[in-house]
Write a protein that holds these residues in place. Structure first.
Motif, mmCIF file in Angstrom:
data_model
loop_
_atom_site.group_PDB
_atom_site.id
_atom_site.type_symbol
_atom_site.label_atom_id
_atom_site.label_comp_id
_atom_site.label_asym_id
_atom_site.label_seq_id
_atom_site.Cartn_x
_atom_site.Cartn_y
_atom_site.Cartn_z
ATOM 1 N N TYR A 73 2.695 8.438 -3.115
ATOM 2 C CA TYR A 73 3.216 7.698 -2.544
ATOM 3 C C TYR A 73 4.405 7.138 -1.377
ATOM 4 C CZ TYR A 73 6.132 2.986 -3.441
ATOM 5 O OH TYR A 73 6.956 2.146 -3.176
ATOM 6 N N TYR A 75 3.427 8.788 1.245
ATOM 7 C CA TYR A 75 2.489 8.284 2.249
ATOM 8 C C TYR A 75 1.177 7.488 2.270
ATOM 9 C CZ TYR A 75 -2.404 9.350 4.488
ATOM 10 O OH TYR A 75 -3.468 9.492 4.938
ATOM 11 N N VAL A 76 1.580 6.505 1.331
ATOM 12 C CA VAL A 76 0.866 5.207 1.543
ATOM 13 C C VAL A 76 1.392 4.219 2.336
ATOM 14 C CG1 VAL A 76 -0.035 3.294 -0.069
ATOM 15 C CG2 VAL A 76 -0.711 5.590 -0.263
ATOM 16 N N SER A 77 2.953 5.319 1.341
ATOM 17 C CA SER A 77 3.679 3.660 1.822
ATOM 18 C C SER A 77 4.043 3.607 3.637
ATOM 19 C CB SER A 77 5.468 3.309 0.964
ATOM 20 O OG SER A 77 5.948 4.627 1.805
ATOM 21 N N LYS A 78 3.802 4.502 3.773
ATOM 22 C CA LYS A 78 4.377 5.019 5.531
ATOM 23 C C LYS A 78 3.196 4.421 6.225
ATOM 24 C CE LYS A 78 6.985 8.928 5.641
ATOM 25 N NZ LYS A 78 7.388 10.177 5.651
ATOM 26 N N ILE A 79 1.427 5.117 6.031
ATOM 27 C CA ILE A 79 0.539 3.713 6.665
ATOM 28 C C ILE A 79 1.074 2.334 6.273
ATOM 29 C CG2 ILE A 79 -1.753 3.142 5.954
ATOM 30 C CD1 ILE A 79 -2.098 6.588 5.467
ATOM 31 N N TYR A 80 1.532 2.280 5.237
ATOM 32 C CA TYR A 80 1.598 0.495 5.091
ATOM 33 C C TYR A 80 1.966 0.284 6.526
ATOM 34 C CZ TYR A 80 3.374 -3.601 2.839
ATOM 35 O OH TYR A 80 3.819 -5.779 3.447
ATOM 36 N N THR A 81 3.463 0.561 5.900
ATOM 37 C CA THR A 81 4.600 0.460 7.095
ATOM 38 C C THR A 81 3.980 -0.079 9.059
ATOM 39 O OG1 THR A 81 6.321 1.524 5.837
ATOM 40 C CG2 THR A 81 7.078 0.677 8.063
ATOM 41 N N GLN A 94 -5.257 0.533 6.113
ATOM 42 C CA GLN A 94 -5.785 1.804 5.515
ATOM 43 C C GLN A 94 -4.920 2.400 4.186
ATOM 44 O OE1 GLN A 94 -7.031 4.915 5.946
ATOM 45 N NE2 GLN A 94 -8.595 3.754 7.366
ATOM 46 N N TRP A 95 -3.774 1.135 3.957
ATOM 47 C CA TRP A 95 -3.244 1.735 3.108
ATOM 48 C C TRP A 95 -3.917 0.885 1.603
ATOM 49 C CZ3 TRP A 95 -1.314 -2.066 -0.097
ATOM 50 C CH2 TRP A 95 -1.971 -3.539 -0.255
ATOM 51 N N ARG A 98 -6.590 3.897 0.213
ATOM 52 C CA ARG A 98 -5.131 4.989 -0.126
ATOM 53 C C ARG A 98 -4.509 5.205 -1.144
ATOM 54 N NH1 ARG A 98 -7.573 8.978 4.244
ATOM 55 N NH2 ARG A 98 -7.415 7.902 6.010
ATOM 56 N N MET A 99 -4.700 3.445 -1.636
ATOM 57 C CA MET A 99 -3.873 3.793 -3.001
ATOM 58 C C MET A 99 -4.380 4.012 -3.598
ATOM 59 S SD MET A 99 -0.696 1.672 -2.860
ATOM 60 C CE MET A 99 -1.256 1.561 -4.817
#
Length: 145
Positions: A73, A75-81, A94-95, A98-99
């Motif tokens: 979670y 990891y995915v939130s950093k990619i989202y940010t 990319q998020w 990767r979810m």
């Protein structure tokens, strides 16, 4: 020429599709008992001891799953940010693909919790994993009529 065509996105899509298949399939495999169980040693014990070992194993699997869920979670939130887009599918953030990691591990945790409940209720004594050796032996048995 096929090599110069715009089909580069197909490889990335294939990788994404396989990732979703693997993570969601792992959770399904736990429910269906399709994962291989290495239970040669545990089969020497009584059902009562098997149950205790299985409770510990299920609990450890749940704890491990929670660690991976939290990490995935984050990891995915950093990619989202950051807002990283896919390399070949230019419009896809990319998020999104990767979810599958946090979703898959949430389902895995749910399935191990479900198995733990069944063990505690006495509906099963182990995690219910596949026993390939037993299945192979049973496939050679001739039905006597």
């Amino acid at each position: 020429d096929v090599c110069s065509s715009d089909l580069h996105w197909a490889m990335e899509f294939t990788v994404i599709a396989f990732a979703w298949l693997i993570f969601l399939g792992a959770a399904w495999g736990i429910k269906a008992g399709a994962h291989i169980g290495v239970d040669t040693v545990i089969n020497f014990f009584s059902d009562k001891v098997k149950k205790r070992i299985s409770v510990i194993a299920a609990s450890l699997c749940i704890v491990y799953g929670i660690f991976i869920l939290i990490g995935s979670y984050n990891y995915v939130s950093k990619i989202y940010t950051v807002g990283i887009l896919s390399q070949d599918i230019k419009w896809l953030p990319q998020w999104m693909p990767r979810m599958v990691m946090p979703i898959g591990y949430a389902l895995i945790i749910f399935r191990f919790f479900e198995a733990l409940i069944k063990i505690l209720k006495g509906q099963q004594t182990t995690l219910g994993l596949a026993n390939e050796a037993k299945d192979a032996i049973n496939s050679f048995k001739v039905n006597k009529k």
